[in-house]
Design a protein around this motif. Sequence first.
Motif, PDB file in Angstrom:
ATOM      1  N   VAL A   1       0.614  -1.028   0.119  1.00 37.31           N
ATOM      2  CA  VAL A   1       0.032  -0.080  -0.058  1.00 37.31           C
ATOM      3  C   VAL A   1       0.880   1.406   0.071  1.00 37.31           C
ATOM      4  N   SER A   2       2.120   1.093   0.237  1.00 40.50           N
ATOM      5  CA  SER A   2       3.094   2.320   0.400  1.00 40.50           C
ATOM      6  C   SER A   2       4.620   2.172  -0.184  1.00 40.50           C
TER       7      SER A   2
ATOM      8  N   GLN B   1      -3.026  -1.931  -5.273  1.00 41.00           N
ATOM      9  CA  GLN B   1      -3.558  -1.434  -4.257  1.00 41.00           C
ATOM     10  C   GLN B   1      -2.571  -0.350  -3.440  1.00 41.00           C
TER      11      GLN B   1
ATOM     12  N   GLN C   1      -1.314   3.040  -2.358  1.00 41.17           N
ATOM     13  CA  GLN C   1      -2.174   4.001  -2.274  1.00 41.17           C
ATOM     14  C   GLN C   1      -1.185   5.426  -2.090  1.00 41.17           C
ATOM     15  N   TYR C   2       0.107   5.094  -1.614  1.00 40.23           N
ATOM     16  CA  TYR C   2       1.270   6.092  -1.466  1.00 40.23           C
ATOM     17  C   TYR C   2       2.545   5.724  -2.191  1.00 40.23           C
TER      18      TYR C   2
ATOM     19  N   ASN D   1      -5.669   3.571  -7.210  1.00 37.50           N
ATOM     20  CA  ASN D   1      -5.896   3.738  -5.475  1.00 37.50           C
ATOM     21  C   ASN D   1      -4.909   4.635  -5.030  1.00 37.50           C
ATOM     22  N   LEU D   2      -4.107   5.276  -5.904  1.00 35.84           N
ATOM     23  CA  LEU D   2      -3.068   6.176  -5.329  1.00 35.84           C
ATOM     24  C   LEU D   2      -3.825   7.542  -4.776  1.00 35.84           C
ATOM     25  N   ARG D   3      -3.361   7.843  -3.502  1.00 33.84           N
ATOM     26  CA  ARG D   3      -4.026   9.060  -2.827  1.00 33.84           C
ATOM     27  C   ARG D   3      -2.875   9.961  -2.528  1.00 33.84           C
TER      28      ARG D   3
END
Length: 161
Positions: free
Chosen positions: A72-73, A111, A113-114, A136-138
Motif C-alpha cells: 500500500v506504500s 493497491q 495508495q502512497y 488507488n493512489l492517494r
Amino acid sequence: MKNMKAMMFVVCVVLQVAYGEHHMRCLPKEREALLQFKAAIVDSYDMLSSWTSPDCCRWEGIRCSNLTAHIVSLDLHGEVHYKSLSLRYYYEVSRRYISGEIHKSLTELRQLQYLNLSLNSFPDINIPGFIGSLTNLRYLDLSSSRFRGNIPKEIWIVGMK
C-alpha cells in the motif's frame, strides 16, 4: 462445543492479523514487480539494500496491508543533509538518492495508495504516464527529483477525479 472451538479459532486468527502478531508475507506477483523496479534503478547509495529477503513487506520503504498483504506504500524518497563547517558560508552537502528508470512493473501494485520518489535524480526521463493507472493512489510526491518534461495528462486526469 464444536462451533465454539471454530469461533474461537477465527477470533484468534483475526486478532493476530489485526494486531500484527501474525505477519503475512508479501504477494509473489508484487514482490516480482518490485524486483523489476529495482533492476531498472541505479542505487549507488544502497537505499534498496534490504530488498533481498523473501518477504518484501519487511523491505525498507515498503508498507503492506496487515489484512491483505498487498503493498500500500512505497516510500523511496532521497535525502539531503547540510552540514555547516564554519560561520563563514562554508557548508558541506551530502545526498542519498536513487536514479535510473522507473519500471512499468509498478502497475502491478494495484493497491498502492502512497508513492514518494521525491529528492531523487531522474534527469534523463519524463514522469512516467503509467503512474496515472494506479487508481488507488492517494498521495504522490515526485518533487525535487529532476524529471524532465511536463506532467503527463494521465496523471492530471486522475488528479481531477
